[in-house]
Design an enzyme around this catalytic site. Structure first.
Site, PDB file in Angstrom:
ATOM      1  N   CYS A 116      -9.684   4.898   0.600  1.00  7.49           N
ATOM      2  CA  CYS A 116      -9.740   4.258   2.081  1.00  7.49           C
ATOM      3  C   CYS A 116     -10.338   5.069   2.976  1.00  7.49           C
ATOM      4  CB  CYS A 116      -8.046   4.572   2.529  1.00  7.49           C
ATOM      5  SG  CYS A 116      -6.804   3.727   1.229  1.00  7.49           S
ATOM      6  N   HIS A 253      -7.874   3.964  10.315  1.00  7.89           N
ATOM      7  CA  HIS A 253      -7.572   3.174   8.967  1.00  7.89           C
ATOM      8  C   HIS A 253      -6.219   2.492   9.020  1.00  7.89           C
ATOM      9  CE1 HIS A 253      -6.777   2.240   4.761  1.00  7.89           C
ATOM     10  NE2 HIS A 253      -5.973   3.323   4.726  1.00  7.89           N
ATOM     11  N   ASN A 283      -3.451  -3.102   4.303  1.00  6.11           N
ATOM     12  CA  ASN A 283      -4.044  -2.091   3.940  1.00  6.11           C
ATOM     13  C   ASN A 283      -5.017  -2.431   3.128  1.00  6.11           C
ATOM     14  OD1 ASN A 283      -5.480   0.182   2.780  1.00  6.11           O
ATOM     15  ND2 ASN A 283      -3.420   1.484   2.790  1.00  6.11           N
TER      16      ASN A 283
HETATM   17  O1  UT7 Z   1      -4.058   4.269   2.363  1.00 10.32           O
HETATM   18  C1  UT7 Z   1      -3.709   5.241   1.586  1.00 10.32           C
HETATM   19  C2  UT7 Z   1      -2.897   6.143   2.452  1.00 10.32           C
HETATM   20  N1  UT7 Z   1      -1.565   5.143   2.163  1.00 10.32           N
HETATM   21  C3  UT7 Z   1      -0.799   5.576   2.967  1.00 10.32           C
HETATM   22  O2  UT7 Z   1      -1.025   6.019   4.088  1.00 10.32           O
HETATM   23  C4  UT7 Z   1       0.677   4.967   2.810  1.00 10.32           C
HETATM   24  C5  UT7 Z   1       1.634   6.046   3.235  1.00 10.32           C
HETATM   25  N2  UT7 Z   1       3.142   5.629   2.970  1.00 10.32           N
HETATM   26  C6  UT7 Z   1       3.669   4.635   3.544  1.00 10.32           C
HETATM   27  O3  UT7 Z   1       3.169   3.647   4.196  1.00 10.32           O
HETATM   28  C7  UT7 Z   1       5.145   4.650   3.306  1.00 10.32           C
HETATM   29  O4  UT7 Z   1       5.664   5.654   2.741  1.00 10.32           O
HETATM   30  C8  UT7 Z   1       5.826   3.282   2.703  1.00 10.32           C
HETATM   31  C9  UT7 Z   1       5.640   2.175   3.506  1.00 10.32           C
HETATM   32  C10 UT7 Z   1       5.038   2.847   1.350  1.00 10.32           C
HETATM   33  C11 UT7 Z   1       7.145   3.543   2.302  1.00 10.32           C
HETATM   34  O5  UT7 Z   1       7.956   3.788   3.378  1.00 10.32           O
HETATM   35  P1  UT7 Z   1       8.869   4.987   3.757  1.00 10.32           P
HETATM   36  O6  UT7 Z   1       9.787   4.833   4.827  1.00 10.32           O
HETATM   37  O7  UT7 Z   1       8.121   6.267   3.172  1.00 10.32           O
HETATM   38  O8  UT7 Z   1      10.003   4.552   2.308  1.00 10.32           O
HETATM   39  P2  UT7 Z   1      10.409   5.304   0.996  1.00 10.32           P
HETATM   40  O9  UT7 Z   1       9.438   5.366   0.129  1.00 10.32           O
HETATM   41  O10 UT7 Z   1      11.012   6.860   1.622  1.00 10.32           O
HETATM   42  O11 UT7 Z   1      11.705   4.709   0.652  1.00 10.32           O
HETATM   43  C12 UT7 Z   1      12.887   4.428   1.467  1.00 10.32           C
HETATM   44  C13 UT7 Z   1      13.709   3.270   0.591  1.00 10.32           C
HETATM   45  C14 UT7 Z   1      13.805   3.698  -0.675  1.00 10.32           C
HETATM   46  O12 UT7 Z   1      15.284   3.375  -1.057  1.00 10.32           O
HETATM   47  P3  UT7 Z   1      16.385   4.305  -1.330  1.00 10.32           P
HETATM   48  O13 UT7 Z   1      15.877   5.295  -2.282  1.00 10.32           O
HETATM   49  O14 UT7 Z   1      16.568   5.141   0.016  1.00 10.32           O
HETATM   50  O15 UT7 Z   1      17.812   3.708  -1.690  1.00 10.32           O
HETATM   51  C15 UT7 Z   1      13.191   2.719  -1.190  1.00 10.32           C
HETATM   52  O16 UT7 Z   1      13.651   2.275  -2.815  1.00 10.32           O
HETATM   53  O17 UT7 Z   1      13.119   2.205   0.648  1.00 10.32           O
HETATM   54  C16 UT7 Z   1      13.000   1.502  -0.429  1.00 10.32           C
HETATM   55  N3  UT7 Z   1      11.990   0.654  -0.626  1.00 10.32           N
HETATM   56  C17 UT7 Z   1      12.096  -0.750  -0.175  1.00 10.32           C
HETATM   57  N4  UT7 Z   1      13.125  -1.537   0.161  1.00 10.32           N
HETATM   58  C18 UT7 Z   1      12.879  -2.771   0.419  1.00 10.32           C
HETATM   59  C19 UT7 Z   1      10.643   0.941  -1.007  1.00 10.32           C
HETATM   60  N5  UT7 Z   1      10.093  -0.305  -0.798  1.00 10.32           N
HETATM   61  C20 UT7 Z   1      10.593  -1.238  -0.449  1.00 10.32           C
HETATM   62  C21 UT7 Z   1      10.640  -2.503  -0.085  1.00 10.32           C
HETATM   63  N6  UT7 Z   1      11.418  -3.410   0.421  1.00 10.32           N
HETATM   64  N7  UT7 Z   1       9.375  -3.333  -0.152  1.00 10.32           N
END
Ligand code: UT7
Length: 329
Positions: A116, A253, A283
């Protein structure tokens, strides 16, 4: 002799037509429009067609940037492409294919792999080549077909990414008020394992499918991204004696609205000076900054000599920021 500066002379982008909405994704994986919007700010993203390659995407963006710079293709003396989804994994470089499609021959052309952060990395290279006096007009392109490496059964990643391209012409100028002022780029490979796509068949056994597609430890990436970006942006402003109130456009970004908001609030940038396209393109990795910049340009928001701050973070980990006066018309 007066100093030669690098001028960000034009911007162009190509936005693929096909829209993949949150409602579409609700039918593909266990997710909801509400969750995606709340956690990422993304409403929809664009997908290239089956037969559209990264070079096709980059080419269309490049044509617009060349036209807006009002130069001829034979005046371009270097072509650099940032992408993590090249047409070919090893060779030839996507930059060579784009150069050929544009009829640009006998100039250096190569790709940069910095995920990125790719666009800010190649802007840094272009600035250095221009300031060396050895190059006059450089075409830089950030283009991605991320749909080719995204696993559309993995809800933690498929909601985030889209396809698209952006390009710019970087030229010589003697006018400081249309110069790229400063760029700082960096990397830390200790975090390499947190964001990977896709595996090399040399490094991993053939029956191991774990890295067939892009994989990300999202939450860990998120935390490092917010901290690194905030520090990086503060550092470039401090180093150049520029207060955040002097910035006309903050173009981060476009990975996640929450990351952008965290950095924006820390730096006290008003929302109206922050360019946001994450909601409609998702993204797009190396293409995200030039696509966002192109949007703001086409809306008439960016004018000649406006002071712009770019910041980016991605796989590697890589990151960077840039301070520039827009040199286009
Ligand atoms: O461009 C390169 C750099 N990349 C980034 O900067 C991306 C950075 N990361 C992010 O944007 C975020 O971490 C995400 C959007 C990918 C995820 O958000 P989060 O708030 O960090 O969620 P998490 O990974 O901690 O997951 C929380 C919960 C999990 O469920 P449990 O374990 O709490 O029951 C996931 O399984 O959300 C669940 N989950 C979803 N639920 C519904 C993960 N993806 C989804 C989804 N829909 N699409």
């Amino acid at each position: 002799m007066s100093k030669i500066f690098a001028c960000f002379k034009s911007i162009g982008a190509y936005i693929p037509k096909r829209v993949l909405s949150n409602e579409d994704l609700e039918k593909m994986v266990e997710t909801t429009d509400e969750w995606i919007l709340q956690r990422t700010g993304i409403k929809e993203r664009r997908l290239a067609s089956e037969d559209e390659l990264t070079s096709d995407i980059g080419l269309k963006a490049a044509k617009l940037a060349i036209e807006r710079a009002d130069i001829k293709t034979d005046e371009i003396d270097a072509v650099i492409c940032a992408t993590l989804t090249p047409d070919f994994l090893c060779m030839p470089a996507t930059a060579c294919i784009i150069a050929s499609k544009l009829g640009i021959k006998n100039v250096l052309a190569f790709d940069v792999s910095a995920a990125c952060s790719g666009f800010v990395y190649i802007l840094y290279l272009a600035k250095s080549l221009i300031e060396s006096g050895r190059h006059k007009n450089i075409l830089i392109i950030g283009a991605e077909k991320l749909s080719s490496v995204v696993d559309y059964t993995d809800r933690s990643t498929c909601i985030l990414f889209g396809d698209g391209g952006g390009a710019a012409i970087i030229s010589q100028t003697k006018n400081k008020n249309e110069a790229v002022m400063d760029i700082q780029i960096s990397a830390d490979g200790d975090y390499a394992h947190l964001l990977v796509a896709p595996r090399s068949r040399i490094m991993y056994p053939k029956d191991d499918r774990t890295l067939e597609y892009l994989q990300m430890a999202g939450n860990e990436v998120f935390k490092v991204a917010v901290k690194t970006l905030t520090n990086d942006v503060m550092e470039i402003l401090r180093k150049n004696g520029v207060s955040s109130s002097k910035i006309d456009h903050f173009i981060p970004h476009q990975a996640n609205l929450r990351i952008i908001e965290a950095v924006r609030e820390k730096l006290d940038f008003p929302r109206e000076k922050t360019v946001l396209t994450v909601q409609k393109y998702g993204n797009t990795s190396a293409a995200s900054i030039p696509m966002a910049m192109n949007d703001a340009y086409e809306e008439g928001r960016i004018r000649h000599s406006d002071l712009i701050l770019l910041d980016t973070f991605g796989g590697g980990f890589t990151w960077g920021s840039a301070l520039l006066y827009f040199g286009g018309k």
